[in-house]
Design a protein around this motif. Sequence first.
Motif, mmCIF file in Angstrom:
data_model
loop_
_atom_site.group_PDB
_atom_site.id
_atom_site.type_symbol
_atom_site.label_atom_id
_atom_site.label_comp_id
_atom_site.label_asym_id
_atom_site.label_seq_id
_atom_site.Cartn_x
_atom_site.Cartn_y
_atom_site.Cartn_z
ATOM 1 N N CYS A 193 0.809 -1.230 0.000
ATOM 2 C CA CYS A 193 0.000 0.000 0.000
ATOM 3 C C CYS A 193 0.843 1.282 0.000
ATOM 4 O O CYS A 193 1.825 1.389 0.723
ATOM 5 N N TYR A 194 0.401 2.254 -0.812
ATOM 6 C CA TYR A 194 1.055 3.562 -0.867
ATOM 7 C C TYR A 194 0.588 4.481 0.264
ATOM 8 O O TYR A 194 1.164 5.528 0.493
ATOM 9 N N ASP A 195 -0.500 4.116 0.904
ATOM 10 C CA ASP A 195 -1.109 5.039 1.858
ATOM 11 C C ASP A 195 -1.652 4.312 3.090
ATOM 12 O O ASP A 195 -2.850 4.412 3.401
ATOM 13 N N CYS A 203 -4.768 0.406 2.629
ATOM 14 C CA CYS A 203 -6.026 1.117 2.353
ATOM 15 C C CYS A 203 -6.986 0.315 1.486
ATOM 16 O O CYS A 203 -8.201 0.500 1.560
ATOM 17 N N GLY A 204 -6.445 -0.540 0.623
ATOM 18 C CA GLY A 204 -7.311 -1.321 -0.263
ATOM 19 C C GLY A 204 -7.799 -0.549 -1.477
ATOM 20 O O GLY A 204 -8.518 -1.104 -2.309
ATOM 21 N N GLN A 205 -7.404 0.728 -1.620
ATOM 22 C CA GLN A 205 -7.957 1.556 -2.695
ATOM 23 C C GLN A 205 -6.913 2.174 -3.624
ATOM 24 O O GLN A 205 -7.258 2.650 -4.694
ATOM 25 N N CYS A 206 -5.657 2.252 -3.188
ATOM 26 C CA CYS A 206 -4.643 2.868 -4.049
ATOM 27 C C CYS A 206 -4.266 1.894 -5.174
ATOM 28 O O CYS A 206 -4.652 0.730 -5.149
ATOM 29 N N CYS A 209 -2.575 -1.350 -3.902
ATOM 30 C CA CYS A 209 -3.514 -2.271 -3.245
ATOM 31 C C CYS A 209 -4.416 -2.950 -4.277
ATOM 32 O O CYS A 209 -4.650 -4.159 -4.221
HETATM 33 ZN ZN LIG Z 1 -3.346 1.153 -0.557
#
Ligand SMILES: [Zn+2]
Length: 231
Positions: A193-195, A203-206, A209
């Motif tokens: 993850c980047y964030d 985060c599951g969204q970047c 992920c």
């Molecule tokens: Zn992420």
Amino acid sequence: MGKPAVILLSGGLDSATVGAIARDEGFTLYALSVDYGQRHRSELEAARQVARWLGVQEHVVLGVDLSQLVTSALTGSCPVPKERLPEEMAEGIPVTYVPARNTVMLSLALGWAEVLGAADLFIGVNAVDYSGYLDCRPEFIAAFTRLANLATKAGVEGSLRFTLHTPLIQWTKARIIRRGTELGVPYERTHSCYDPDANGLSCGQCDACRLRLKGFAEAGLEDPLGYRRAT
Ligand SMILES: [Zn+2]
């Protein structure tokens, strides 16, 4: 002991898999992780854990704070993009691009390799998922290999012929995960993850992920990592 090789170990899924492949090929590994000021600090802790699992001969975490020189979403200069579709990720150079990152890291790895007398360098670049990262392309790797043999005493004098190993360069994420799983890579210890949040939860969204989750889904396997929200 096998031939020495220097591996760039980020703590991510790709470099962990490359480490397992290099070890499987019989190399004695020297791992280099670069603390370049990435906002995703959990990556470095993951690199330490993966290095331990790989049983590397030595692991160096080198501080080269690129955030003082360059702007990138990965060094906190702007927000990390979320919820992008694969087509969007493939378009143009993303804001998470860190200027000249692989050139800087490979140069550091090359210097160490020359000192160690290691002709082999491993890096987990991939040209399939992130077409926007120009320093992951085969042309870049070929050019850097040429440079490595021109820019070092060992290369010029011929005592070492440097080779850059990029076993994942044309692999899909699913293939990487399948091969790594065969080799027993503990993906729960890797970080993509980047964030991540303060606890290191992804985060599951970047982009990172989403590509990771898509890769596990396509491989028919479950990602052992915990995520901030259900994915
Ligand atoms: Zn992420």
